[in-house]
Write an enzyme that holds these catalytic residues in place. Structure first.
Site, PDB file in Angstrom:
ATOM      1  N   HIS A  85      75.548 -57.773 -28.471  1.00  0.00           N
ATOM      2  CA  HIS A  85      74.988 -56.547 -29.027  1.00  0.00           C
ATOM      3  C   HIS A  85      76.091 -55.758 -29.700  1.00  0.00           C
ATOM      4  CE1 HIS A  85      72.292 -53.138 -29.551  1.00  0.00           C
ATOM      5  NE2 HIS A  85      73.342 -52.384 -29.288  1.00  0.00           N
ATOM      6  N   ASP A 164      62.124 -47.096 -23.284  1.00  0.00           N
ATOM      7  CA  ASP A 164      63.220 -46.942 -24.244  1.00  0.00           C
ATOM      8  C   ASP A 164      62.695 -46.774 -25.659  1.00  0.00           C
ATOM      9  OD1 ASP A 164      66.064 -47.122 -25.146  1.00  0.00           O
ATOM     10  OD2 ASP A 164      65.238 -48.869 -26.168  1.00  0.00           O
ATOM     11  N   ARG A 171      65.044 -39.356 -29.376  1.00  0.00           N
ATOM     12  CA  ARG A 171      66.458 -38.993 -29.497  1.00  0.00           C
ATOM     13  C   ARG A 171      66.864 -38.871 -30.959  1.00  0.00           C
ATOM     14  NH1 ARG A 171      68.858 -43.835 -27.200  1.00  0.00           N
ATOM     15  NH2 ARG A 171      70.847 -42.983 -27.883  1.00  0.00           N
ATOM     16  N   SER A 186      69.840 -47.284 -23.014  1.00  0.00           N
ATOM     17  CA  SER A 186      68.952 -47.822 -24.040  1.00  0.00           C
ATOM     18  C   SER A 186      69.312 -49.272 -24.359  1.00  0.00           C
ATOM     19  CB  SER A 186      69.056 -46.966 -25.305  1.00  0.00           C
ATOM     20  OG  SER A 186      68.334 -47.548 -26.374  1.00  0.00           O
ATOM     21  N   LYS A 190      67.188 -53.037 -22.544  1.00  0.00           N
ATOM     22  CA  LYS A 190      66.577 -54.104 -23.341  1.00  0.00           C
ATOM     23  C   LYS A 190      67.285 -55.437 -23.106  1.00  0.00           C
ATOM     24  CE  LYS A 190      66.863 -51.990 -27.385  1.00  0.00           C
ATOM     25  NZ  LYS A 190      67.225 -50.580 -27.155  1.00  0.00           N
TER      26      LYS A 190
END
Length: 427
Positions: A85, A164, A171, A186, A190
């Site tokens: 990520h 989320d 947000r 967040s 996931k």
């Protein structure tokens, strides 16, 4: 009747208190089910931004978001699983060559990706430049492709961490994107819910990143590594420089083209360097430290994996990609050396050209973007091209040119030594 109210939870955090496990479980679940209003969760998110959270609070908040939906079971996959990520940057197309490369080396890569917003690009937007390619897969399709091809890049399903999804959108419009506890939970909710066994985090730092300082990036990286480890996911993080765009291409189709160049054994040196660094980390975390990703790039295995991955999702890897109808080249005004290329300015300009979106529902242009001709340290002569703007809408050029007016700095003396691409490893 509930033992809690949203106002009491907000007040606890507003006043600097620590939320209890039952408070966190209740407020996340109640917000997901619509029992806590957006304005109440907005107030709580702002309180978290201003007051922070303790590590146990962040851990419980993440667990509550995971529990709001389903968890994928990847036990049917006969290879070790590893994912990556990135916290987002400009020209950050690394997922595209990295996913098939790691799959070619023996791991399975369940890469759930997102779309761009603002100045940072989205992996799904880039891949949708390829004719026929589709981002949405059902869970059974996801598992089957992971088993058969070893590589999947797709959108997260509706069932993964729905809390989320609601909170992320909130947000973005309430000025609370930068809250490190909320960023960490967040991302990790996931990634943990997707079921991967190993995770490598690319935490960007610099003008083109959400984290502008190394200290903030380090705090975010450590928080996420701790969350992953606590949930049984082997997690490491690299802090990487995002003061300069990655590679030479910024946009959608242009970044796909550059990614294919890397898979063919070429491409810009910085893109190759970071792709290999992350691949080695993913393979080591997956228990395959002897695999050689550089060899897989050189001998064509990574390219074969890419083509199989694209075809599996309906795309044609041989189809021509969209090309912009309008271009504008910006040239050096004097001799010298490129001292800097501001990633943020380039990212905003690409967005203004149509490559990005201001709201999630906005369309993006596959052809729009910027191609750099020079990077920091390069020598230039007056009249040499510095970068090229590309768009299908000529009315966008004026604003983009204004945004990039001071994006590239040329100095008379030799430019200073650039910052290393990989700044630090955590985990």
């Amino acid at each position: 009747m509930s033992a809690f109210t949203a106002v009491d939870v907000i007040r606890t955090k507003r006043d600097g208190g620590v939320l209890s496990d039952p408070q966190i479980d209740w407020v996340v679940d109640a917000y997901t089910r619509g029992l806590v209003a957006d304005e109440q969760m907005s107030a709580l998110a702002m309180a978290i931004l201003l007051r922070g959270m303790t590590p146990p609070e962040i851990g419980r908040w993440t667990a509550a978001m995971i529990a709001s939906g389903e968890r994928l079971d990847l036990s049917a996959i006969d290879r070790p699983t590893a994912d990556k990520h990135s916290t987002g940057g400009v020209g950050d197309k690394i997922t595209l060559p990295l996913t098939p490369l790691v799959a070619a080396c023996g791991a399975a890569v369940p890469q759930l990706s997102g779309r761009g917003l603002g100045h940072t690009g989205g992996t799904l937007d880039k891949l949708e430049s390829i004719p026929g390619w589709r981002a949405a897969l059902h869970n059974d399709e996801f598992i089957a492709q992971l088993r058969d091809v070893g590589a999947v890049i797709c959108a997260a399903g509706e069932g993964l961490a729905p809390a989320d999804r609601k909170l992320y959108a909130l947000r973005d419009v309430t000025g609370t994107v930068e809250a490190i506890p909320l960023i960490a939970s967040s991302i990790m909710s996931k990634k943990i819910a997707e079921g991967t066994g190993a995770l490598v985090l690319d935490v960007k730092v610099g003008s083109g990143a959400f984290m502008k300082s190394v200290d903030d990036a380090r705090e975010l990286a450590r928080t996420m590594v701790e969350l992953g480890t606590a949930h049984g996911v082997r997690t490491v993080a690299l802090l990487t420089d995002m003061s300069t765009p990655l590679g030479l291409a910024v946009g959608n189709a242009v970044e796909v083209t550059e990614s294919v160049e890397v898979l063919a054994g070429g491409g810009p040196a910085d893109v190759v360097e970071l792709t290999l660094a992350l691949a080695r980390e993913m393979l080591a975390a997956a228990g395959l430290p002897a695999a050689d990703p550089a060899a897989a790039l050189a001998d064509g295995r990574a390219m074969d994996s890419w083509r199989a991955m694209i075809r599996a999702q309906g795309g044609d890897p041989d189809a021509p990609l969209p090309v912009a109808h309008e271009t504008e080249t910006v040239r050096a005004a004097a001799d010298g050396y490129v001292a800097s290329v501001d990633a943020y300015a380039i990212g905003v300009a690409a967005w203004r050209l149509g490559a990005g979106r201001a709201r999630k529902e906005d369309p993006v242009s596959a052809a729009a973007g910027i191609v750099l001709h020079r990077k920091p340290g390069d020598r230039v002569r007056a009249g040499d091209p510095l970068y090229e703007l590309r768009t299908d809408d000529p009315s966008r050029l004026t604003a983009a040119l204004a945004t990039t007016a001071e994006a590239v700095t040329v100095v008379a003396a030799a430019a200073p030594t650039p910052t290393p691409l990989v700044i630090e490893r955590i985990g």
